[in-house]
Design a protein around this motif. Sequence first.
Motif, short mmCIF file in Angstrom:
data_model
loop_
_atom_site.label_atom_id
_atom_site.label_comp_id
_atom_site.label_asym_id
_atom_site.label_seq_id
_atom_site.Cartn_x
_atom_site.Cartn_y
_atom_site.Cartn_z
N LEU A 36 0.59 -3.17 -6.80
CA LEU A 36 -0.53 -2.70 -6.96
C LEU A 36 -1.65 -3.80 -6.49
O LEU A 36 -2.59 -3.81 -6.00
CB LEU A 36 -0.81 -2.48 -8.36
N HIS A 37 -1.51 -5.25 -7.18
CA HIS A 37 -2.03 -6.35 -6.57
C HIS A 37 -2.15 -6.55 -5.22
O HIS A 37 -3.18 -6.81 -4.56
CB HIS A 37 -1.76 -7.56 -7.58
N ASP A 83 0.79 -1.14 0.17
CA ASP A 83 0.09 -0.20 -0.02
C ASP A 83 0.65 1.33 0.02
O ASP A 83 0.56 2.14 -0.55
CB ASP A 83 -1.01 0.07 1.19
N SER A 115 -1.83 -4.51 -2.99
CA SER A 115 -2.48 -3.32 -2.33
C SER A 115 -4.01 -3.53 -2.49
O SER A 115 -4.69 -2.41 -2.30
CB SER A 115 -2.07 -2.12 -2.97
N ASP A 172 2.29 3.12 -5.52
CA ASP A 172 2.41 4.51 -6.36
C ASP A 172 3.71 5.10 -6.49
O ASP A 172 4.00 5.32 -7.85
CB ASP A 172 1.89 5.57 -5.45
N ARG A 202 -5.32 -3.13 -5.53
CA ARG A 202 -5.71 -2.33 -6.38
C ARG A 202 -5.96 -3.02 -7.79
O ARG A 202 -5.01 -2.83 -8.62
CB ARG A 202 -5.02 -1.16 -6.57
N ARG A 254 -7.70 -3.59 -10.80
CA ARG A 254 -7.96 -3.24 -11.97
C ARG A 254 -6.62 -2.40 -12.30
O ARG A 254 -6.07 -2.63 -13.61
CB ARG A 254 -9.04 -2.22 -11.96
N GLU A 255 -6.04 -1.47 -11.50
CA GLU A 255 -4.85 -0.78 -11.77
C GLU A 255 -3.49 -1.90 -12.16
O GLU A 255 -2.80 -1.56 -12.94
CB GLU A 255 -4.42 0.06 -10.61
#
Length: 109
Positions: A86-87, A47, A89, A51, A91, A93-94
């Motif tokens: 991202l996965h 998390d 986290s 980014d 997230r 779709r991202e």
Amino acid sequence: MLRRDEGQAARARGEVEPDSGNAREPDGYVKDAVGWLLAYDDRHGGDHVADTAVQIWEAERRRITGEDKQHLAQAAEIGEVAGWLLHDSARFREARVTLTEAHSGPARR
């Protein structure tokens, strides 16, 4: 024997000696960037680093010029790590978009 991601994280933490010699291996930058991302992920979770991984990946994609296949491969590897983070986290779709773009080449958003 360390798994690849564990080895990169250990390298970033200074627990593993870098490759010797003055000439740096072609993928040294990727190993360093990915190692730092994975070391931070180990300590704080995806998390907090997803980014940053995406920003590094997008910066590397912008630097790709012509048929620089070595740089393209390096950027793709950073994109894969960004997708995994991202996965992790949640997230999804991202993560799916990032992994697809990392595997398909330097298309711009």
